[in-house]
Design an enzyme around this catalytic site. Structure first.
Site, PDB file in Angstrom:
ATOM      1  N   GLY A 239       0.773  -1.242   0.000  1.00 47.21           N
ATOM      2  CA  GLY A 239       0.000   0.000   0.000  1.00 47.21           C
ATOM      3  C   GLY A 239       0.797   1.280   0.000  1.00 47.21           C
ATOM      4  O   GLY A 239       0.218   2.363  -0.086  1.00 47.21           O
ATOM      5  N   GLU A 276       4.511  -6.479   1.919  1.00 47.69           N
ATOM      6  CA  GLU A 276       4.060  -6.957   0.606  1.00 47.69           C
ATOM      7  C   GLU A 276       3.938  -5.781  -0.372  1.00 47.69           C
ATOM      8  O   GLU A 276       2.842  -5.475  -0.856  1.00 47.69           O
ATOM      9  CB  GLU A 276       2.687  -7.623   0.736  1.00 47.69           C
ATOM     10  CG  GLU A 276       2.629  -8.779   1.705  1.00 47.69           C
ATOM     11  CD  GLU A 276       1.193  -9.255   1.953  1.00 47.69           C
ATOM     12  OE1 GLU A 276       0.237  -8.530   1.600  1.00 47.69           O
ATOM     13  OE2 GLU A 276       1.038 -10.340   2.508  1.00 47.69           O
ATOM     14  N   PRO A 277       5.024  -5.095  -0.668  1.00 50.36           N
ATOM     15  CA  PRO A 277       4.916  -3.925  -1.548  1.00 50.36           C
ATOM     16  C   PRO A 277       4.732  -4.316  -3.004  1.00 50.36           C
ATOM     17  O   PRO A 277       5.291  -5.312  -3.466  1.00 50.36           O
ATOM     18  CB  PRO A 277       6.279  -3.249  -1.364  1.00 50.36           C
ATOM     19  CG  PRO A 277       7.213  -4.398  -1.110  1.00 50.36           C
ATOM     20  CD  PRO A 277       6.418  -5.408  -0.317  1.00 50.36           C
ATOM     21  N   CYS A 358     -15.414   1.884 -27.573  1.00 52.63           N
ATOM     22  CA  CYS A 358     -16.769   2.431 -27.666  1.00 52.63           C
ATOM     23  C   CYS A 358     -17.348   2.625 -26.277  1.00 52.63           C
ATOM     24  O   CYS A 358     -18.236   1.879 -25.843  1.00 52.63           O
ATOM     25  CB  CYS A 358     -17.638   1.501 -28.494  1.00 52.63           C
ATOM     26  SG  CYS A 358     -16.972   1.343 -30.139  1.00 52.63           S
TER      27      CYS A 358
END
Ligand SMILES: Cc1ncc(COP(=O)(O)O)c(C=O)c1O
Length: 446
Positions: A239, A276-277, A358
């Site tokens: 995070g 946990e980067p 589109c």
């Protein structure tokens, strides 16, 4: 820091001119800087070194095999959230014992594969999952270690789609329930419940929400100790922010300095810390190159229509994310001094940089001040290394972009551009026959 800069009005990735890559590979293409990835991992590791954390790179942020190999070569392990990521990790040469496996919806097949591979830590997200994992360990005669993901109910100050540690999200368990789950777990079972896991959201641009979450986790650890349960591991998730604009993200040491006083006593008692980067390692290590197909004016707005949009990079439309965009070749007077929404330069023109799909939501930037753009020009979309290619999709039958890795003055293709034939591959009769050799007869379809 990252490996992308303008020299004489031309964009370079480390010591390779972007024009050279585009000339050979075409667009859209993601280009990564190996040195930036190594540098970001080294800085994080150094900042947190007093806690001796185990780094587990978050595969979901950028799962290309060559990127994973590069990360593994630095000594880091991997953070996985699916059987597909486990498969990739093994293909990249990861030691499963150096991997953690999170995810709210692990199927029995995924659990069995992770047990068979010997994944080092399961980050369990519910009581039901814990019971299932325990019974799969017993059925397969395997032992494993698990951490319970807790929901610390903190406000991470991020987009609602990526705020995971708030009350009433699908992630982890409430603190009160966590204590009950620990106490109810049979600690003689082959599944050792040894840790707590957090991942409160992303990107988090200040240490404060983490401190809140860490305090709650440490207080739960104390309560559990009193109840006879020892917490050996605290996984803090990922995070950390990245520089979408120049200087936006605090450096790793700004987080580490605030974490250390809280965590050091527990670490001295033997608590293992895991990080946990993902984003903070690879976001600035990657750019997306697209080409302007047409320009036009409509309804009082100016548009640059590119050969890729939300199919290659969904973050602007999905998260309202800002990505700095600039032509890969500009006159000297238009070299941007910083990456920001409105660079202090003369004669810019406000434009919507959009994709070819589109859908009105198909854009890379709205109301962006840029040097006047012309058909054929190549644009660089910065800070696209994390959650770029990993969230790319084939909407409108768009083949997935190519990927290139630059290292010093060398570069190589690390993922070939998909072809139109690739798009049809899984619908061909031969492929279907392999998937379901004896399809059930249906009377309702011709
Ligand atoms: C469990 C878990 N850990 C780590 C990460 C990586 O987060 P980031 O890329 O922001 O560092 C994520 C991202 O969603 C996650 O879900």
């Amino acid at each position: 820091m990252d490996g992308f800069e303008f020299r004489d009005g031309r964009l370079w990735a480390e010591s390779v001119a972007i024009e050279e890559i585009v000339g050979e590979v075409g667009t859209p293409v993601f280009v990564y800087s190996a040195e930036t990835i190594r540098e970001h991992l080294a800085r994080l590791s150094e900042a947190f070194s007093p806690l001796s954390p185990q780094l587990r790179f978050s595969v979901k942020s950028c799962p290309n095999l060559s990127i994973l190999k590069l990360v593994l070569d630095t000594g880091a392990g991997l953070d996985l959230v699916s059987g597909g990521e486990l498969h990739r990790a093994i293909a990249a040469g990861a030691d499963p014992a150096q991997c953690v496996f999170a995810g709210v919806g692990k199927t029995d097949t995924e659990i069995d594969a992770a047990l068979a591979a010997g994944v080092g830590l399961f980050n369990v997200e519910s009581g039901e999952e814990l019971a299932t994992l325990t019974s799969r360990c017993e059925a397969l005669g395997r032992s494993a270690r698990a951490a319970l993901r807790i929901n610390p109910e903190v406000e991470p100050g991020t987009h609602r789609h990526t705020a995971t540690g708030r009350r009433a999200t699908k992630f982890g368990v409430d603190l009160a329930e966590a204590a009950a789950i620990f106490k109810g777990h049979d600690h003689r079972s082959p599944l050792r419940l040894v840790g707590l896991h957090l991942h409160i959201g992303s990107p988090i641009a200040t240490p404060a929400p983490y401190l809140d979450a860490i305090d709650k986790a440490l207080s739960l650890r104390d309560d559990l100790r009193k109840a006879g349960c020892t917490i050996e591991v605290l996984d803090l998730g990922g995070g950390f922010a990245a520089d979408y604009t120049t200087g936006q993200a605090p450096p790793a040491k700004a987080y580490a300095e605030r974490f250390l006083p809280r965590l050091a006593p527990a670490v001295a008692e033997g608590l293992e810390i895991i990080l946990e980067p993902g984003r903070s390692i690879v976001a600035n290590a990657g750019i997306l190159l697209v080409r302007v197909v047409f320009t036009k004016n409509s309804g009082g707005r100016r548009f640059a229509i590119c050969d890729a949009g939300m199919n290659a990079l969904i973050r602007p439309s999905h998260y309202d994310a800002f990505h700095f965009i600039w032509p890969a070749r500009v006159g000297e007077h238009w070299v941007p001094p910083r990456r920001e929404a409105a660079p202090p330069l003369e004669d810019l023109e406000v434009v919507d940089v959009v994709g070819p799909l589109c859908e009105t939501g198909d854009y890379l930037a709205l109301d962006r001040a840029l040097p006047p753009l012309a058909r054929g020009e190549v644009l660089a979309v910065f800070t696209a290394g994390a959650y770029g290619m990993s969230m790319a999709n084939r909407y409108n039958s768009s083949p997935l972009p190519a990927e290139v890795l630059v290292d010093g003055d060398r570069w190589r293709l690390i993922r070939a551009r998909e072809s139109y034939d690739d798009l049809l591959e899984h619908e061909r009769p031969a492929r279907l026959a392999r998937a379901l050799p004896s399809p059930p007869l249906s009377t309702s379809c011709p």
